[in-house]
Design a protein around this motif. Structure first.
Motif, mmCIF file in Angstrom:
data_model
loop_
_atom_site.group_PDB
_atom_site.id
_atom_site.type_symbol
_atom_site.label_atom_id
_atom_site.label_comp_id
_atom_site.label_asym_id
_atom_site.label_seq_id
_atom_site.Cartn_x
_atom_site.Cartn_y
_atom_site.Cartn_z
ATOM 1 N N LEU A 1 0.710 -1.238 -0.129
ATOM 2 C CA LEU A 1 -0.122 0.126 -0.090
ATOM 3 C C LEU A 1 0.939 0.978 0.203
ATOM 4 O O LEU A 1 0.401 2.256 -0.434
ATOM 5 C CB LEU A 1 -0.649 0.552 1.498
ATOM 6 C CG LEU A 1 -1.966 1.264 1.394
ATOM 7 C CD1 LEU A 1 -2.708 0.833 -0.093
ATOM 8 C CD2 LEU A 1 -2.319 1.066 2.599
ATOM 9 N N ASP A 2 2.405 1.467 0.807
ATOM 10 C CA ASP A 2 2.318 3.084 1.186
ATOM 11 C C ASP A 2 3.666 3.214 -0.065
ATOM 12 O O ASP A 2 3.538 4.003 -0.397
ATOM 13 C CB ASP A 2 3.465 2.759 2.108
ATOM 14 C CG ASP A 2 2.576 2.617 3.537
ATOM 15 O OD1 ASP A 2 1.967 3.342 3.127
ATOM 16 O OD2 ASP A 2 3.112 2.731 4.896
ATOM 17 N N GLU A 3 3.998 1.776 -0.810
ATOM 18 C CA GLU A 3 4.650 1.503 -1.775
ATOM 19 C C GLU A 3 3.973 1.994 -3.626
ATOM 20 O O GLU A 3 4.644 2.935 -4.537
ATOM 21 C CB GLU A 3 5.328 0.162 -2.066
ATOM 22 C CG GLU A 3 6.092 -0.143 -1.725
ATOM 23 C CD GLU A 3 5.969 -0.937 -0.017
ATOM 24 O OE1 GLU A 3 6.729 -1.477 0.460
ATOM 25 O OE2 GLU A 3 4.191 -0.741 0.173
ATOM 26 N N GLY B 1 0.887 4.144 -3.217
ATOM 27 C CA GLY B 1 0.433 5.236 -2.953
ATOM 28 C C GLY B 1 1.791 6.537 -2.696
ATOM 29 O O GLY B 1 1.666 7.219 -3.864
ATOM 30 N N MET B 2 2.972 5.632 -2.549
ATOM 31 C CA MET B 2 4.716 6.966 -2.438
ATOM 32 C C MET B 2 4.684 6.640 -4.879
ATOM 33 O O MET B 2 4.891 7.952 -4.484
ATOM 34 C CB MET B 2 6.105 5.776 -2.080
ATOM 35 C CG MET B 2 6.799 6.409 -2.045
ATOM 36 S SD MET B 2 8.667 6.240 -1.676
ATOM 37 C CE MET B 2 7.713 6.056 0.625
ATOM 38 N N SER C 1 3.045 9.790 -5.771
ATOM 39 C CA SER C 1 2.764 10.669 -5.569
ATOM 40 C C SER C 1 3.984 11.409 -5.605
ATOM 41 O O SER C 1 4.657 12.776 -6.387
ATOM 42 C CB SER C 1 3.586 11.449 -3.570
ATOM 43 O OG SER C 1 4.241 10.003 -3.329
ATOM 44 N N GLU D 1 -8.431 1.243 4.637
ATOM 45 C CA GLU D 1 -7.729 1.702 5.211
ATOM 46 C C GLU D 1 -7.010 1.475 3.927
ATOM 47 O O GLU D 1 -5.693 2.076 3.778
ATOM 48 C CB GLU D 1 -6.885 -0.239 6.145
ATOM 49 C CG GLU D 1 -7.500 0.070 7.563
ATOM 50 C CD GLU D 1 -7.007 -0.827 8.300
ATOM 51 O OE1 GLU D 1 -6.763 -2.286 7.682
ATOM 52 O OE2 GLU D 1 -7.267 -0.563 9.479
ATOM 53 N N GLY E 1 -5.004 5.095 2.623
ATOM 54 C CA GLY E 1 -3.240 4.719 2.493
ATOM 55 C C GLY E 1 -3.025 5.654 1.175
ATOM 56 O O GLY E 1 -2.262 5.536 1.483
ATOM 57 N N LYS F 1 -3.412 9.351 0.953
ATOM 58 C CA LYS F 1 -2.423 9.857 2.396
ATOM 59 C C LYS F 1 -1.099 10.576 1.487
ATOM 60 O O LYS F 1 -0.970 11.644 1.716
ATOM 61 C CB LYS F 1 -1.733 8.762 2.990
ATOM 62 C CG LYS F 1 -1.168 9.239 4.123
ATOM 63 C CD LYS F 1 -0.156 7.788 4.782
ATOM 64 C CE LYS F 1 0.428 7.153 3.889
ATOM 65 N NZ LYS F 1 0.890 6.307 5.074
ATOM 66 N N TRP F 2 -1.186 10.249 0.209
ATOM 67 C CA TRP F 2 0.423 9.550 0.114
ATOM 68 C C TRP F 2 -0.534 10.874 -1.946
ATOM 69 O O TRP F 2 0.653 12.056 -2.273
ATOM 70 C CB TRP F 2 0.986 9.083 -1.498
ATOM 71 C CG TRP F 2 1.727 7.768 0.125
ATOM 72 C CD1 TRP F 2 1.030 6.319 0.373
ATOM 73 C CD2 TRP F 2 2.568 8.209 0.499
ATOM 74 N NE1 TRP F 2 2.052 6.454 1.257
ATOM 75 C CE2 TRP F 2 3.070 7.073 1.345
ATOM 76 C CE3 TRP F 2 3.543 8.626 0.350
ATOM 77 C CZ2 TRP F 2 4.177 7.013 1.442
ATOM 78 C CZ3 TRP F 2 4.745 8.908 0.839
ATOM 79 C CH2 TRP F 2 5.407 7.890 2.147
#
Length: 359
Positions: A222-224, A226-227, A230, A255, A259, A262-263
């Protein structure tokens, strides 16, 4: 439409899941069972097909169209040619079906070509042939194939200058701007590596004039993911399968969405149902009518999912991405056979009957 939201389903499939279509034995069956398992696990009551033989079949394009445009609130949809010929004789979603969709429903569907990059120059030639036949809006890729007599699961990377870049270059020359790649959801019990998203940035950087669409965005990494949204203006996320989580796994969906928001905020997130993997209506209805981020996830996302954000995700983002004029699209479909039938009230799910429904 649902409310005042124009709905574009960014990925749909008229699967041929019948066992007669299997080529790779247990691997083809394993993937078919995975799709059926996702269907039964994520579909709500009344929209779940319980009998495997009713789901593991050759779905027709007319059946797909009726599910999308009569039984649900979808206005336009995208159908992908699937290049899984090492597993399924027709690739799982055939070029022939996509040609039929193009012919029968030009105002309702966009289509994507689909080739296997591991086929090298043959993939380039096949892409040229599909572009000539389909006039596609994009290209669908899978990050792995099953090769050789042993059907060895073999991955490739989007940032590979030998395998991937010649295909992207050819797509660019042929006028294809949008490249969708299956990520985040392994196709059965296979190595995870090809389904990671750490190779997207290299492709996006090398081909800034192309768009890269991460399919199944938010299911994993998820964070990867989103990054990537961005960092690169030409990277987008498609919520196929992820969106379906809202029906029975709402917290998981919330969630994932928080996530991504967020990015990079909401402007690069696109709705996709993956129909016929599941029926699209319950997720769309719940997202538009009922869904809000819980307070703890509002603090993560930095925003609430307002009607404006919902309109963006359900259709406006994809329209901008693919160059769709929403007003013109509305006018073209306002009085077609699907709109007229839906105006009489949506029938129950999976109500298609070949003998009684023709377009």
């Amino acid at each position: 439409m649902i409310g005042d939201a124009f709905v574009v389903d960014a990925v749909t499939h008229a699967y041929n899941l019948h066992p007669s279509n299997y080529r790779a034995g247990r691997y083809a069956e394993s993937l078919a069972q995975l799709i059926f398992g996702l269907h039964t696990g994520f579909s709500g009551d009344g929209y779940r097909i319980e009998q495997p033989e009713r789901f593991l079949k050759d779905w027709s394009v007319k059946e797909l169209a009726r599910i999308l445009f009569v039984e649900s609130d979808i206005d336009l949809a995208v159908h992908h040619v699937l290049p899984l010929q090492t597993l399924y004789s027709d690739g799982l979603c055939s070029l022939e079906k996509t040609l039929e969709i193009r012919k029968l429903y030009p105002d309702r569907f966009l289509v994507y070509a689909g080739v296997d990059p591991l086929r090298g120059t043959a993939a380039l030639e096949e892409l040229e042939q599909q572009v000539e036949a389909l006039k596609p809006s994009g290209l669908k890729l899978y990050p792995a194939a099953w090769l050789g007599e042993s059907f060895r699961h073999t991955g490739w990377r989007m940032d590979d200058p030998t395998i991937a870049f010649p295909l992207f270059e050819r797509a660019r020359k042929l006028g294809i701007k949008n490249i969708a790649v299956h990520k985040g959801l392994p196709m059965g019990a296979v190595p995870l590596e090809p389904y990671k998203v750490d190779d997207i940035g290299g492709a996006a950087d090398a081909f800034p004039e192309l768009n890269f669409e991460i399919v199944h965005g938010g299911m994993a990494f998820l964070d990867e993911t989103g990054m990537q949204l961005s960092l690169f203006p030409n990277v987008y996320v498609n919520l196929e399968v992820t969106g379906a989580l809202i029906v029975k796994r709402e917290r998981w969906f919330a969630e994932a969405l928080a996530g991504l928001l967020k990015w990079a905020g909401p402007s690069k997130i696109m709705w996709g149902s993956g129909t016929v993997f599941c029926h699209p209506q319950p997720a769309i209805q719940k997202f538009w009518n009922d869904f809000q981020l819980p307070d703890d996830l509002v603090s993560v996302a930095g925003m609430q999912v307002t009607p404006e954000v919902k309109r963006m995700i359900l259709g406006e983002n994809y329209a901008r991405y693919a160059g769709i004029d929403i007003a013109a699209a509305k006018a073209r479909i306002a009085h077609d056979a699907f709109s007229k039938e839906r105006a009489n009230g949506k029938p129950g799910p999976y109500s298609f009957r070949e003998e009684s429904h023709g377009h």
